[in-house]
Design an enzyme around this catalytic site. Structure first.
Site, PDB file in Angstrom:
ATOM      1  N   ASP A  64     -87.809 -27.087  30.347  1.00  0.00           N
ATOM      2  CA  ASP A  64     -86.489 -26.642  29.025  1.00  0.00           C
ATOM      3  C   ASP A  64     -87.275 -25.378  28.876  1.00  0.00           C
ATOM      4  O   ASP A  64     -87.362 -24.718  29.031  1.00  0.00           O
ATOM      5  CB  ASP A  64     -87.550 -27.443  27.913  1.00  0.00           C
ATOM      6  CG  ASP A  64     -86.396 -27.433  26.494  1.00  0.00           C
ATOM      7  OD1 ASP A  64     -84.972 -26.444  26.118  1.00  0.00           O
ATOM      8  OD2 ASP A  64     -86.523 -27.058  25.692  1.00  0.00           O
TER       9      ASP A  64
ATOM     10  N   ASP B 285     -85.909 -22.451  25.596  1.00  0.00           N
ATOM     11  CA  ASP B 285     -86.395 -22.165  24.374  1.00  0.00           C
ATOM     12  C   ASP B 285     -87.566 -23.015  24.085  1.00  0.00           C
ATOM     13  O   ASP B 285     -87.160 -24.403  23.643  1.00  0.00           O
ATOM     14  CB  ASP B 285     -84.595 -22.478  23.444  1.00  0.00           C
ATOM     15  CG  ASP B 285     -83.460 -22.309  24.270  1.00  0.00           C
ATOM     16  OD1 ASP B 285     -83.297 -21.299  24.856  1.00  0.00           O
ATOM     17  OD2 ASP B 285     -82.655 -22.771  23.753  1.00  0.00           O
TER      18      ASP B 285
END
Length: 150
Positions: free
Chosen positions: A8, A10
């Site tokens: 991922d 963020d």
């Protein structure tokens, strides 16, 4: 055989919380409480400590097949472009070209590991192993790398 790793952006590689706190429009309606809609937020996020080095180690390892897997806000289409430009800013293009997947249903992807800081958007239902970044078990990139390389 290579292990497929999804990472991922963020909160795992890019410091979303810091960007949200420091954004000049963060407390203005309609953005208050909806930081994912902040204009330009995703373009200039700072990397999380150790993230660039950690991801590069995974990208360079012959036993891992690495992809960036992020959710982009539906109501902020510029964020989709900014996420793509962000990874190009911090990683060599030849290593990351066509390795960004933007998806709201992470559980649909097939792989061995998902490194994600939140259980949402299908992360907690991922069929491989979810490494919860920022948790007690995986507080930082050093812990993630130690686990994956064990």
């Amino acid at each position: 055989m290579q292990k497929k790793v999804y990472i991922d952006l963020d909160g795992v590689i890019a410091d979303f919380d810091r960007g949200r706190r420091e954004h000049p429009m963060a407390n203005i309606t309609p953005y208050k409480g909806r930081p994912d809609k902040l204009p330009g937020l995703f373009k200039d996020l700072e990397p999380i400590e150790g993230a660039i080095e950690g991801v590069n180690k995974l990208l360079d390892a012959i036993h891992f097949d690495v992809y960036f897997l992020s959710t982009a806000p539906w109501d902020n289409p510029e964020a989709w472009t900014h996420k793509r430009l962000w990874i190009d800013k911090y990683f060599e293009t030849k290593k990351i070209k066509k390795r960004l997947i933007l998806c709201h249903h992470k559980q649909l992807l097939i792989g061995d590991f998902l490194i994600d800081d939140r259980e949402f958007n299908g992360a907690s239902e991922f069929t491989g192993e979810w490494l919860e970044f920022g948790s007690e078990r995986f507080p930082d990139w050093s812990a993630v790398l130690n686990y994956l390389n064990a």
